[in-house]
Design a protein around this motif. Structure first.
Motif, PDB file in Angstrom:
ATOM      1  N   GLY A 120       0.843  -1.192   0.000  1.00  0.00           N
ATOM      2  CA  GLY A 120       0.000   0.000   0.000  1.00  0.00           C
ATOM      3  C   GLY A 120       0.872   1.233   0.000  1.00  0.00           C
ATOM      4  O   GLY A 120       2.063   1.178   0.333  1.00  0.00           O
ATOM      5  N   HIS A 121       0.291   2.355  -0.397  1.00  0.00           N
ATOM      6  CA  HIS A 121       1.040   3.604  -0.403  1.00  0.00           C
ATOM      7  C   HIS A 121       0.117   4.748  -0.027  1.00  0.00           C
ATOM      8  O   HIS A 121      -1.107   4.656  -0.174  1.00  0.00           O
ATOM      9  CB  HIS A 121       1.683   3.852  -1.767  1.00  0.00           C
ATOM     10  CG  HIS A 121       0.695   4.122  -2.856  1.00  0.00           C
ATOM     11  ND1 HIS A 121       0.499   5.374  -3.401  1.00  0.00           N
ATOM     12  CD2 HIS A 121      -0.182   3.308  -3.497  1.00  0.00           C
ATOM     13  CE1 HIS A 121      -0.436   5.306  -4.334  1.00  0.00           C
ATOM     14  NE2 HIS A 121      -0.861   4.065  -4.412  1.00  0.00           N
ATOM     15  N   ASP A 122       0.696   5.825   0.474  1.00  0.00           N
ATOM     16  CA  ASP A 122      -0.079   6.977   0.927  1.00  0.00           C
ATOM     17  C   ASP A 122       0.554   8.240   0.365  1.00  0.00           C
ATOM     18  O   ASP A 122       1.638   8.649   0.786  1.00  0.00           O
ATOM     19  CB  ASP A 122      -0.109   7.023   2.457  1.00  0.00           C
ATOM     20  CG  ASP A 122      -0.924   8.191   2.986  1.00  0.00           C
ATOM     21  OD1 ASP A 122      -1.981   8.489   2.384  1.00  0.00           O
ATOM     22  OD2 ASP A 122      -0.515   8.812   3.982  1.00  0.00           O
ATOM     23  N   VAL A 123      -0.134   8.849  -0.600  1.00  0.00           N
ATOM     24  CA  VAL A 123       0.390  10.044  -1.249  1.00  0.00           C
ATOM     25  C   VAL A 123       0.507  11.191  -0.249  1.00  0.00           C
ATOM     26  O   VAL A 123       1.472  11.964  -0.284  1.00  0.00           O
ATOM     27  CB  VAL A 123      -0.530  10.458  -2.427  1.00  0.00           C
ATOM     28  CG1 VAL A 123      -0.053  11.759  -3.052  1.00  0.00           C
ATOM     29  CG2 VAL A 123      -0.571   9.354  -3.475  1.00  0.00           C
ATOM     30  N   ALA A 124      -0.459  11.311   0.660  1.00  0.00           N
ATOM     31  CA  ALA A 124      -0.520  12.456   1.561  1.00  0.00           C
ATOM     32  C   ALA A 124       0.702  12.561   2.462  1.00  0.00           C
ATOM     33  O   ALA A 124       1.146  13.662   2.791  1.00  0.00           O
ATOM     34  CB  ALA A 124      -1.791  12.406   2.401  1.00  0.00           C
ATOM     35  N   THR A 125       1.251  11.422   2.892  1.00  0.00           N
ATOM     36  CA  THR A 125       2.425  11.442   3.764  1.00  0.00           C
ATOM     37  C   THR A 125       3.692  10.985   3.052  1.00  0.00           C
ATOM     38  O   THR A 125       4.760  10.936   3.663  1.00  0.00           O
ATOM     39  CB  THR A 125       2.203  10.542   5.004  1.00  0.00           C
ATOM     40  OG1 THR A 125       1.881   9.209   4.568  1.00  0.00           O
ATOM     41  CG2 THR A 125       1.079  11.082   5.866  1.00  0.00           C
ATOM     42  N   ASP A 126       3.579  10.625   1.764  1.00  0.00           N
ATOM     43  CA  ASP A 126       4.718  10.175   0.965  1.00  0.00           C
ATOM     44  C   ASP A 126       5.360   8.925   1.564  1.00  0.00           C
ATOM     45  O   ASP A 126       6.581   8.817   1.650  1.00  0.00           O
ATOM     46  CB  ASP A 126       5.757  11.293   0.823  1.00  0.00           C
ATOM     47  CG  ASP A 126       6.811  10.975  -0.245  1.00  0.00           C
ATOM     48  OD1 ASP A 126       6.505  10.166  -1.148  1.00  0.00           O
ATOM     49  OD2 ASP A 126       7.932  11.519  -0.162  1.00  0.00           O
ATOM     50  N   LEU A 127       4.525   7.961   1.949  1.00  0.00           N
ATOM     51  CA  LEU A 127       5.024   6.705   2.517  1.00  0.00           C
ATOM     52  C   LEU A 127       4.478   5.522   1.722  1.00  0.00           C
ATOM     53  O   LEU A 127       3.376   5.582   1.170  1.00  0.00           O
ATOM     54  CB  LEU A 127       4.616   6.567   3.984  1.00  0.00           C
ATOM     55  CG  LEU A 127       5.295   7.510   4.962  1.00  0.00           C
ATOM     56  CD1 LEU A 127       4.620   7.447   6.321  1.00  0.00           C
ATOM     57  CD2 LEU A 127       6.783   7.166   5.098  1.00  0.00           C
ATOM     58  N   ALA A 128       5.261   4.456   1.683  1.00  0.00           N
ATOM     59  CA  ALA A 128       4.837   3.232   1.014  1.00  0.00           C
ATOM     60  C   ALA A 128       5.370   2.030   1.784  1.00  0.00           C
ATOM     61  O   ALA A 128       6.435   2.093   2.415  1.00  0.00           O
ATOM     62  CB  ALA A 128       5.333   3.193  -0.436  1.00  0.00           C
TER      63      ALA A 128
END
Length: 464
Positions: free
Chosen positions: A123-131
């Motif tokens: 999974g990845h999260d654009v808002a926090t720039d984490l994957a």
């Protein structure tokens, strides 16, 4: 006069005697043992992505023109990029930055011993720039623990390990320069600033404390040259842990939602609420049917507390609301006029852009982009929302370019969303052009715009 030298020596001696106990975090003798213990868990990440389209042609008549048939024509080509990551679970769970693996068709993870494994995106999260990535290994992998970033202090020693410029296993050392930095990269900015050297390729790598715990994920630098100048930023480990847990459990993030857009206030504005200092988050818009509207909050209210937490500014409210459990009831303290009030709000779920299956671009035969008053405007779709980190509940036209020398050049930024022109909402380029034309015909002076910049509503006036 004759006694001053002896007094000086006495004071100097006293300082020397006190020095060992006066500093609780003395400089270590070296970092070799720590690096040897931690390095096996830090990986190099290489990605490849197929890109459609032709490469540019060499000019006609150029000595290199003969290479056009070889290099300048044809179908898809492959682009590669490099980054860093680290193992947090021996079963093959790896943390990195979202921008390291964004759009990748293939992801390879290389360990310090030369082992290369293919990774899949959990999974990845654009808002926090984490994957979060997962690799399959026959043997347990060396892992490092996530520490408590809230205990990290300015001045603490830190160590960064990563893959700058493809040079895997590179180590740099520095201190924490500051905490809670907002670098305007998104609504959840809360970076640790460090002077440890961070360069291209370090993205996604760990920032360790002297106990060997990860307290941050190296993500960005501030540099006029593109290289390290001693100003790097890392995502705090407590945020990393929260996002990673959700990605592992759900495959996406689940954030709390109030249904308001807020901005910080100045001291002058605070005085209108009967306060002597600037604190709280001012409600500048409310989502129709959202939790805040149902609880009776209105535009112009100043939110000062969220349950037991004091709200210092808009960033504070955004983070604490996002961290709240969905469905939980919280007491929101606010000021309306100069009267303090309290209401109960049931936290909703923030609809992330990645959750939306349908494109948000309006169905229309009108142009989806065009020039208006020196601004290149485009109708919002999911791709543009991700590129400029624009929330799904923001409506309007996004600015993708600005003409040099225009009045907009000094007042508008790329990524701003034009919500209103002349205090009327605009949804298409034709709406914007028609509104500007009507205002120009009326001869009422500069055109008033309402701009949404990272959730902050800003009034602007542009000359024709």
């Amino acid at each position: 006069m004759l006694r001053l030298p002896s007094l000086t020596w006495m004071l100097a001696g006293l300082v020397l005697l006190l020095a060992p106990s006066a500093f609780s975090h003395p400089a270590p003798d070296g970092f070799a043992k720590l690096a040897a213990r931690l390095s096996p868990s830090v990986v190099n990440i290489s990605t490849s992505q197929k890109v459609e389209g032709d490469l540019p042609l060499f000019p006609k008549g150029s000595p290199l023109e003969r290479f056009n048939d070889t290099f300048g024509r044809g179908g898809p080509r492959t682009e590669n990029s490099l980054g860093s990551g680290f193992v947090i679970d021996p079963d093959g769970i790896i943390i990195t930055n979202d921008h390291v693996i964004k759009g990748a068709d293939e992801i390879d993870v290389t360990f310090p011993d030369g082992t290369t494994l293919v990774a899949e995106v959990v999974g990845h999260d654009v808002a926090t720039d984490l994957a979060v990535l997962r690799v399959q290994s026959e043997n347990p992998l060396p892992a490092v623990p996530l520490g408590d970033s809230d205990t990290a202090l300015s001045g603490d020693w830190v160590l960064a390990i990563g893959n700058p410029f493809g040079l895997g296993g590179s180590l740099s050392v520095g201190i924490i320069s500051a905490r809670n930095r907002d670098i305007q990269s998104g609504r959840y900015d809360d970076f640790i600033q460090t002077d440890a050297a961070i360069n291209r390729g370090n993205s996604g790598g760990p920032l360790f404390n002297m106990d060997g715990e990860v307290i941050g994920v190296n993500s960005a630098i501030l540099s006029p040259s593109g290289g390290s100048v001693g100003i790097g930023f890392a995502i705090p480990s407590n945020l990393v842990r929260q996002v990673a847990d959700q990605l592992l459990k759900y495959g996406h993030t689940r954030r709390g939602w109030l249904g308001v857009s807020v901005r910080s206030i100045t001291r002058e504005v605070a005085q209108t609420f009967g306060l002597d200092k600037a604190t709280g988050a001012l409600v500048v818009s409310i989502t129709s049917g959202g939790p805040a509207q149902k609880a009776g909050l209105e535009v112009g209210d100043l939110i000062t507390r969220f349950d037991d937490s004091v709200i210092a500014d808009s960033r504070g409210l955004t983070r604490i609301a996002a961290d709240s459990e969905i469905g939980r009831k919280v007491k929101v303290h606010y000021i309306r006029g100069k009267k303090a009030r309290v209401t109960s709000v049931t936290i909703g779920r923030l609809q992330e852009d990645d959750d939306e299956e349908a494109d948000t671009r309006p169905s229309t035969t009108e142009p989806t982009s065009g020039q208006v008053m020196g601004m290149s405007l485009s109708v919002l779709d999911n791709t543009l929302r991700r590129r400029y980190n624009i929330r799904s509940d923001v409506a309007g036209l996004v600015v993708t370019d600005i003409a040099v020398g225009s009045d907009a050049a000094s007042k508008i930024r790329v990524g701003d969303v034009v919500e209103e022109i002349g205090w009327k909402a605009v949804a298409t380029v034709e709406d914007a052009r028609a509104r500007v034309a009507a205002l120009e015909k009326s001869g009422k002076g500069p055109v008033a715009l309402l701009i949404n910049r990272h959730g902050e509503l800003l009034p602007r006036a542009l000359k024709y």
